[in-house]
Design a protein around this motif. Sequence first.
Motif, short mmCIF file in Angstrom:
data_model
loop_
_atom_site.label_atom_id
_atom_site.label_comp_id
_atom_site.label_asym_id
_atom_site.label_seq_id
_atom_site.Cartn_x
_atom_site.Cartn_y
_atom_site.Cartn_z
N LEU A 58 0.85 -1.19 0.00
CA LEU A 58 0.00 0.00 0.00
C LEU A 58 0.89 1.24 0.00
O LEU A 58 1.74 1.40 0.87
CB LEU A 58 -0.91 0.00 1.23
N ALA A 59 0.69 2.09 -1.00
CA ALA A 59 1.45 3.34 -1.13
C ALA A 59 0.50 4.51 -0.93
O ALA A 59 -0.57 4.55 -1.54
CB ALA A 59 2.10 3.42 -2.51
N ILE A 60 0.92 5.44 -0.07
CA ILE A 60 0.07 6.60 0.23
C ILE A 60 0.83 7.87 -0.13
O ILE A 60 1.99 8.05 0.27
CB ILE A 60 -0.32 6.62 1.73
N ARG A 98 0.32 10.47 -12.48
CA ARG A 98 -0.38 9.42 -13.23
C ARG A 98 0.58 8.27 -13.59
O ARG A 98 0.21 7.10 -13.50
CB ARG A 98 -1.00 10.00 -14.51
N GLU A 99 1.81 8.61 -13.98
CA GLU A 99 2.80 7.58 -14.32
C GLU A 99 3.14 6.73 -13.12
O GLU A 99 3.25 5.50 -13.22
CB GLU A 99 4.07 8.24 -14.87
N VAL A 100 3.32 7.36 -11.97
CA VAL A 100 3.64 6.63 -10.74
C VAL A 100 2.49 5.71 -10.36
O VAL A 100 2.70 4.53 -10.05
CB VAL A 100 3.98 7.62 -9.58
N ASN A 101 1.26 6.23 -10.39
CA ASN A 101 0.08 5.39 -10.09
C ASN A 101 0.03 4.17 -11.00
O ASN A 101 -0.17 3.05 -10.54
CB ASN A 101 -1.21 6.19 -10.25
N LYS A 102 0.22 4.41 -12.29
CA LYS A 102 0.14 3.33 -13.28
C LYS A 102 1.19 2.25 -13.00
O LYS A 102 0.88 1.06 -13.01
CB LYS A 102 0.32 3.92 -14.68
N GLN A 103 2.42 2.66 -12.73
CA GLN A 103 3.50 1.70 -12.48
C GLN A 103 3.27 0.93 -11.18
O GLN A 103 3.46 -0.29 -11.15
CB GLN A 103 4.86 2.42 -12.43
N LEU A 104 2.86 1.63 -10.14
CA LEU A 104 2.62 0.94 -8.87
C LEU A 104 1.48 -0.07 -9.00
O LEU A 104 1.59 -1.19 -8.49
CB LEU A 104 2.32 1.94 -7.75
N TRP A 109 0.64 -2.91 -6.38
CA TRP A 109 0.42 -2.05 -5.22
C TRP A 109 -0.97 -1.42 -5.28
O TRP A 109 -1.51 -1.21 -6.35
CB TRP A 109 1.46 -0.92 -5.18
N LYS A 110 -1.50 -1.11 -4.12
CA LYS A 110 -2.70 -0.25 -4.02
C LYS A 110 -2.17 1.15 -3.76
O LYS A 110 -1.21 1.33 -3.00
CB LYS A 110 -3.60 -0.68 -2.87
#
Length: 141
Positions: A58-60, A98-104, A109-110
């Motif tokens: 989980l990444a916040i 957006r790029e970070v969200n997509k990769q995670l 990862w959530k």
Amino acid sequence: MDKLTKEQRRKNMQAVKATGSKIETTLAKELWRLGHRYRKNDKTVFGKPDLTFKRYKLAIFVDSEFWHGKDWTKRKHDHKSNQDFWHKKIERNRQRDREVNKQLLKDGWKVLRFWGKDINKNLRTCTDIILLTIDEIKREN
């Protein structure tokens, strides 16, 4: 026209922290108080999230409204000076988010993102979302 002198504006911008902001610390301390342990700004996780729960993947992220362009289509023209610079800067930040969200997400990862004002106004709601997500991940595993 800017209400501050160039020197005052420069000092204000230099004071902006990349990590350990007040809103980030507020959320982190509340999670700690509730008994949850996390890592802050873990460089081993793509995008270096503000808080990570590696056990749950989980990444916040705690995003400030200015730097991450909340309501960007409406607020875009609020910048009165150096508009080209600020538009490119904030649009690039939004693209990077957006790029970070997509990769995670691709890495399993959530990802949760909170606006600073949401944390300040509704800390309990933000922590509840995090705790519900952790419970959901536990049930899935």
